[in-house]
Design a protein around this motif. Sequence first.
Motif, PDB file in Angstrom:
ATOM      1  N   SER A 132      17.238  24.972 156.136  1.00 33.91           N
ATOM      2  CA  SER A 132      16.337  23.882 155.775  1.00 33.91           C
ATOM      3  C   SER A 132      15.113  23.875 156.685  1.00 33.91           C
ATOM      4  CB  SER A 132      17.067  22.535 155.868  1.00 33.91           C
ATOM      5  OG  SER A 132      18.185  22.507 155.002  1.00 33.91           O
ATOM      6  N   LYS A 133      13.929  23.741 156.084  1.00 30.26           N
ATOM      7  CA  LYS A 133      12.677  23.798 156.844  1.00 30.26           C
ATOM      8  C   LYS A 133      11.643  22.846 156.244  1.00 30.26           C
ATOM      9  CE  LYS A 133      13.461  27.292 159.776  1.00 30.26           C
ATOM     10  NZ  LYS A 133      14.905  27.413 159.478  1.00 30.26           N
ATOM     11  N   LEU A 134      10.748  22.376 157.125  1.00 30.03           N
ATOM     12  CA  LEU A 134       9.596  21.588 156.693  1.00 30.03           C
ATOM     13  C   LEU A 134       8.537  22.513 156.124  1.00 30.03           C
ATOM     14  CD1 LEU A 134       8.128  18.795 156.666  1.00 30.03           C
ATOM     15  CD2 LEU A 134       7.181  19.429 158.901  1.00 30.03           C
ATOM     16  N   ARG A 135       7.935  22.110 155.025  1.00 28.42           N
ATOM     17  CA  ARG A 135       6.876  22.883 154.381  1.00 28.42           C
ATOM     18  C   ARG A 135       5.568  22.081 154.457  1.00 28.42           C
ATOM     19  NH1 ARG A 135       6.797  26.942 150.388  1.00 28.42           N
ATOM     20  NH2 ARG A 135       9.088  26.921 150.368  1.00 28.42           N
ATOM     21  N   VAL A 136       4.500  22.716 154.931  1.00 25.32           N
ATOM     22  CA  VAL A 136       3.205  22.047 155.110  1.00 25.32           C
ATOM     23  C   VAL A 136       2.112  22.904 154.476  1.00 25.32           C
ATOM     24  CG1 VAL A 136       1.527  21.133 156.763  1.00 25.32           C
ATOM     25  CG2 VAL A 136       3.982  21.020 157.282  1.00 25.32           C
ATOM     26  N   ASP A 137       1.198  22.254 153.758  1.00 22.52           N
ATOM     27  CA  ASP A 137       0.066  22.973 153.159  1.00 22.52           C
ATOM     28  C   ASP A 137      -1.132  22.025 153.156  1.00 22.52           C
ATOM     29  OD1 ASP A 137      -1.662  24.586 151.799  1.00 22.52           O
ATOM     30  OD2 ASP A 137      -0.473  24.757 149.974  1.00 22.52           O
ATOM     31  N   THR A 138      -2.137  22.288 154.010  1.00 22.51           N
ATOM     32  CA  THR A 138      -3.298  21.407 154.135  1.00 22.51           C
ATOM     33  C   THR A 138      -4.584  22.215 154.024  1.00 22.51           C
ATOM     34  OG1 THR A 138      -3.377  21.605 156.548  1.00 22.51           O
ATOM     35  CG2 THR A 138      -2.017  19.849 155.641  1.00 22.51           C
ATOM     36  N   GLU A 139      -5.642  21.546 153.575  1.00 17.79           N
ATOM     37  CA  GLU A 139      -6.933  22.212 153.415  1.00 17.79           C
ATOM     38  C   GLU A 139      -8.047  21.174 153.461  1.00 17.79           C
ATOM     39  OE1 GLU A 139      -8.913  25.452 150.345  1.00 17.79           O
ATOM     40  OE2 GLU A 139      -7.812  23.748 149.507  1.00 17.79           O
ATOM     41  N   ALA A 140      -9.156  21.548 154.099  1.00 14.74           N
ATOM     42  CA  ALA A 140     -10.374  20.728 154.100  1.00 14.74           C
ATOM     43  C   ALA A 140     -11.551  21.649 153.816  1.00 14.74           C
ATOM     44  CB  ALA A 140     -10.552  20.037 155.450  1.00 14.74           C
ATOM     45  N   ARG A 155     -14.528  26.086 155.054  1.00 14.12           N
ATOM     46  CA  ARG A 155     -13.138  25.766 154.711  1.00 14.12           C
ATOM     47  C   ARG A 155     -12.247  25.954 155.922  1.00 14.12           C
ATOM     48  NH1 ARG A 155      -8.863  29.078 153.412  1.00 14.12           N
ATOM     49  NH2 ARG A 155      -7.215  28.178 152.084  1.00 14.12           N
ATOM     50  N   ALA A 156     -11.262  25.051 156.071  1.00 14.44           N
ATOM     51  CA  ALA A 156     -10.227  25.194 157.088  1.00 14.44           C
ATOM     52  C   ALA A 156      -8.888  24.867 156.428  1.00 14.44           C
ATOM     53  CB  ALA A 156     -10.477  24.255 158.268  1.00 14.44           C
ATOM     54  N   ALA A 157      -7.831  25.626 156.771  1.00 14.55           N
ATOM     55  CA  ALA A 157      -6.537  25.427 156.136  1.00 14.55           C
ATOM     56  C   ALA A 157      -5.417  25.749 157.110  1.00 14.55           C
ATOM     57  CB  ALA A 157      -6.408  26.304 154.878  1.00 14.55           C
ATOM     58  N   TYR A 158      -4.286  25.068 156.908  1.00  9.89           N
ATOM     59  CA  TYR A 158      -3.078  25.351 157.687  1.00  9.89           C
ATOM     60  C   TYR A 158      -1.886  25.276 156.741  1.00  9.89           C
ATOM     61  CZ  TYR A 158       0.895  24.822 160.815  1.00  9.89           C
ATOM     62  OH  TYR A 158       2.099  25.002 161.435  1.00  9.89           O
ATOM     63  N   ARG A 159      -0.958  26.223 156.895  1.00 10.35           N
ATOM     64  CA  ARG A 159       0.225  26.266 156.049  1.00 10.35           C
ATOM     65  C   ARG A 159       1.407  26.774 156.867  1.00 10.35           C
ATOM     66  NH1 ARG A 159       1.806  30.682 152.883  1.00 10.35           N
ATOM     67  NH2 ARG A 159      -0.253  31.589 153.254  1.00 10.35           N
ATOM     68  N   GLN A 160       2.580  26.205 156.635  1.00 10.87           N
ATOM     69  CA  GLN A 160       3.796  26.724 157.267  1.00 10.87           C
ATOM     70  C   GLN A 160       4.938  26.707 156.251  1.00 10.87           C
ATOM     71  OE1 GLN A 160       4.652  23.995 160.590  1.00 10.87           O
ATOM     72  NE2 GLN A 160       6.471  23.307 159.485  1.00 10.87           N
ATOM     73  N   GLN A 161       5.824  27.694 156.373  1.00  9.20           N
ATOM     74  CA  GLN A 161       6.937  27.827 155.439  1.00  9.20           C
ATOM     75  C   GLN A 161       7.977  28.769 156.026  1.00  9.20           C
ATOM     76  OE1 GLN A 161       4.693  29.639 152.207  1.00  9.20           O
ATOM     77  NE2 GLN A 161       5.628  31.618 152.666  1.00  9.20           N
ATOM     78  N   ARG A 162       9.188  28.694 155.518  1.00 10.79           N
ATOM     79  CA  ARG A 162      10.210  29.644 155.927  1.00 10.79           C
ATOM     80  C   ARG A 162       9.934  30.979 155.254  1.00 10.79           C
ATOM     81  NH1 ARG A 162      13.521  29.963 151.493  1.00 10.79           N
ATOM     82  NH2 ARG A 162      13.385  28.186 150.075  1.00 10.79           N
TER      83      ARG A 162
END
Length: 421
Positions: A132-140, A155-162
């Motif tokens: 189980s993991k937290l999933r994050v996906d952001t963009e500006a 553009r700036a972006a951050y993403r995390q995933q397993r």
Amino acid sequence: MAPSDHPQLRTHFVMPGTGRLERRTRVLRTIFVTAAALTITPPVAFAQDNIGSNGALEERRLVDYGFNLTAGLDLLYDDNVYRVDDAVADPKSDLIVTPSIEARFGRPVGRHDILFRAKLGYDRFLSEQQRSKLRVDTEAKADLRFGATCVVTPRAAYRQQRADYGDLNTATENLQRFTSFGAKLSCERPGLFPVAAYSHDLTRNADQFDYADQTSDSFMGGIGYNKPSLGTITAYYARVDSKRDTLGIENRINSWGLRFQRSVSPLTQIDADLRWLDVDSDSAAVGSYDGLGWKVSLSTNAVPRLKLTATTERSIVNDSLIAAGFAIETAYRVQGDFAISELTSAGLYAEWERRKFRQDAALRPFTINADRNQRLGGVLSRKLSDRVALTLDAQHYRRRTDTDISQFSGTQVTLGAAIKF
């Protein structure tokens, strides 16, 4: 292999020898002749199509304005969560429950637009809870308009995933984090216009995969030409420098390309990107690659309510989980999307890809030199109201390698629901 997000590509400039320069000149000449041949088709009312597309773009801008909140819930059944070879071990199945919340905000500032997006989700495995993991996906990003047609988009972006086990090829967990900063320029209009882009990308992995941590700088610049009876042709040069700081190795890719876009008829669209690829690495064991790359897509709406799309692509994949190297990938996809009604749509697709790996086994023992992946799937979507939608997605995946190691297959079925507030 099951879908997974691949980190960025990489490039570098290598002065070719005389033979390579002559070969590259012949290839570029072939690209230009091919593009010219594609344009010898009866002219269409492209100006009228542009009016329609500009209207659609303006309508999309209005949709992006304001604050929008969407809550989602996905139920994913996977019958092989560890991507094991069922001829060797018994696959483990699991149900992954992913609640999510996504917020979007758009605001006009004069001629310009400011857009923000953030999505948070949590992949909860009911049986294999350690996955189980937290999933994050952001963009500006912002669309800054100047002149008659020019737009600069920072553009700036951050993403995390397993990471998917099909990428890891070992039974251990890895949380991947991707960060990107950049900007692009477009001034598309009739006649000549410039295009440019820059991106700084970072990929970070768990400690046991720190050899795969990667920092990339990507550059692209070119000149486009648009003519109503012709379409749009863009000649460009792109470069990616990709560094593995832990290993002290850099991979480099140069691309010289020509892109052609044209509505052959009101129902058919061609998008062809042909490029010469020059790939090199600091590691002698990885070596280099010098050859033709492409991405060609043909779509048609000749059958009422049915859109058919066929795509083929050859590219360089510099996935951070490929040991100190890169992969030469050739992929094919066919897809059909059918509008059953105004509220219901269905789609079927099939994908095939072949990868040849260039990597240094001394840095991380790796016995696979090539693999083949297949995916067959379908999607059914139903809109219950303006705010509520349901989606059913099913696919069967299969991987085969040249050494019969890390082979797997399986089936995934996802039921998703989304509510807009």
